[in-house]
Design a protein around this motif. Structure first.
Motif, PDB file in Angstrom:
ATOM      1  N   PRO A  26       0.836  -1.206   0.000  1.00 40.61           N
ATOM      2  CA  PRO A  26       0.000   0.000   0.000  1.00 40.61           C
ATOM      3  C   PRO A  26       0.869   1.255   0.000  1.00 40.61           C
ATOM      4  O   PRO A  26       1.681   1.448   0.903  1.00 40.61           O
ATOM      5  CB  PRO A  26      -0.806  -0.123   1.293  1.00 40.61           C
ATOM      6  N   PHE A  27       0.740   2.077  -1.036  1.00 42.98           N
ATOM      7  CA  PHE A  27       1.510   3.311  -1.161  1.00 42.98           C
ATOM      8  C   PHE A  27       0.651   4.500  -0.764  1.00 42.98           C
ATOM      9  O   PHE A  27      -0.541   4.535  -1.036  1.00 42.98           O
ATOM     10  CB  PHE A  27       1.965   3.525  -2.608  1.00 42.98           C
ATOM     11  N   SER A  28       1.278   5.502  -0.177  1.00 43.61           N
ATOM     12  CA  SER A  28       0.596   6.754   0.132  1.00 43.61           C
ATOM     13  C   SER A  28       0.414   7.559  -1.151  1.00 43.61           C
ATOM     14  O   SER A  28       1.008   7.245  -2.191  1.00 43.61           O
ATOM     15  CB  SER A  28       1.411   7.557   1.135  1.00 43.61           C
ATOM     16  N   ALA A  29      -0.381   8.605  -1.081  1.00 44.27           N
ATOM     17  CA  ALA A  29      -0.615   9.458  -2.252  1.00 44.27           C
ATOM     18  C   ALA A  29       0.684  10.126  -2.698  1.00 44.27           C
ATOM     19  O   ALA A  29       0.924  10.291  -3.904  1.00 44.27           O
ATOM     20  CB  ALA A  29      -1.669  10.507  -1.940  1.00 44.27           C
ATOM     21  N   GLN A  30       1.529  10.483  -1.758  1.00 45.15           N
ATOM     22  CA  GLN A  30       2.802  11.128  -2.086  1.00 45.15           C
ATOM     23  C   GLN A  30       3.722  10.170  -2.846  1.00 45.15           C
ATOM     24  O   GLN A  30       4.306  10.530  -3.865  1.00 45.15           O
ATOM     25  CB  GLN A  30       3.487  11.606  -0.815  1.00 45.15           C
ATOM     26  N   ARG A  31       3.833   8.944  -2.370  1.00 47.05           N
ATOM     27  CA  ARG A  31       4.686   7.960  -3.047  1.00 47.05           C
ATOM     28  C   ARG A  31       4.110   7.590  -4.408  1.00 47.05           C
ATOM     29  O   ARG A  31       4.834   7.394  -5.373  1.00 47.05           O
ATOM     30  CB  ARG A  31       4.846   6.718  -2.180  1.00 47.05           C
ATOM     31  N   HIS A  32       2.774   7.497  -4.504  1.00 51.38           N
ATOM     32  CA  HIS A  32       2.108   7.209  -5.774  1.00 51.38           C
ATOM     33  C   HIS A  32       2.415   8.315  -6.793  1.00 51.38           C
ATOM     34  O   HIS A  32       2.649   8.029  -7.969  1.00 51.38           O
ATOM     35  CB  HIS A  32       0.602   7.080  -5.538  1.00 51.38           C
ATOM     36  N   ALA A  33       2.442   9.564  -6.349  1.00 47.74           N
ATOM     37  CA  ALA A  33       2.770  10.688  -7.237  1.00 47.74           C
ATOM     38  C   ALA A  33       4.222  10.604  -7.710  1.00 47.74           C
ATOM     39  O   ALA A  33       4.520  10.931  -8.870  1.00 47.74           O
ATOM     40  CB  ALA A  33       2.525  12.011  -6.523  1.00 47.74           C
ATOM     41  N   LEU A  34       5.122  10.157  -6.860  1.00 51.31           N
ATOM     42  CA  LEU A  34       6.522  10.001  -7.260  1.00 51.31           C
ATOM     43  C   LEU A  34       6.667   8.921  -8.329  1.00 51.31           C
ATOM     44  O   LEU A  34       7.466   9.063  -9.256  1.00 51.31           O
ATOM     45  CB  LEU A  34       7.397   9.657  -6.053  1.00 51.31           C
ATOM     46  N   VAL A  35       5.889   7.856  -8.220  1.00 53.89           N
ATOM     47  CA  VAL A  35       5.906   6.798  -9.241  1.00 53.89           C
ATOM     48  C   VAL A  35       5.418   7.370 -10.562  1.00 53.89           C
ATOM     49  O   VAL A  35       5.966   7.069 -11.627  1.00 53.89           O
ATOM     50  CB  VAL A  35       5.049   5.591  -8.798  1.00 53.89           C
ATOM     51  N   ALA A  36       4.379   8.215 -10.509  1.00 50.30           N
ATOM     52  CA  ALA A  36       3.847   8.824 -11.730  1.00 50.30           C
ATOM     53  C   ALA A  36       4.882   9.722 -12.405  1.00 50.30           C
ATOM     54  O   ALA A  36       4.872   9.881 -13.627  1.00 50.30           O
ATOM     55  CB  ALA A  36       2.591   9.628 -11.412  1.00 50.30           C
TER      56      ALA A  36
END
Length: 56
Positions: A23-33
């Motif tokens: 489970p990734f946080s919104a911040q980490r998900h944005a970094l992946v994007a």
């Protein structure tokens, strides 16, 4: 005062392992994007977004 915690959205990423769910946080998900890559420590496969979200 009694205060409730706000709900947090988690973005579910998966790898090649049988129980490989991260489970990734919104911040980490944005970094992946933006192009950052994360790898599973066990199978060394790049984690990919499964399209699922979970509220915690």
């Amino acid at each position: 005062y009694e205060v409730e915690r706000s709900k947090v959205n988690r973005f579910i990423y998966r790898c090649g392992c049988t129980d490989g769910e991260f489970p990734f946080s919104a911040q980490r998900h944005a970094l992946v994007a933006k192009g950052r890559r994360y790898y599973c420590r066990r199978c060394k496969v790049t984690l990919t977004f499964s399209g699922e979200q979970r509220q915690e």
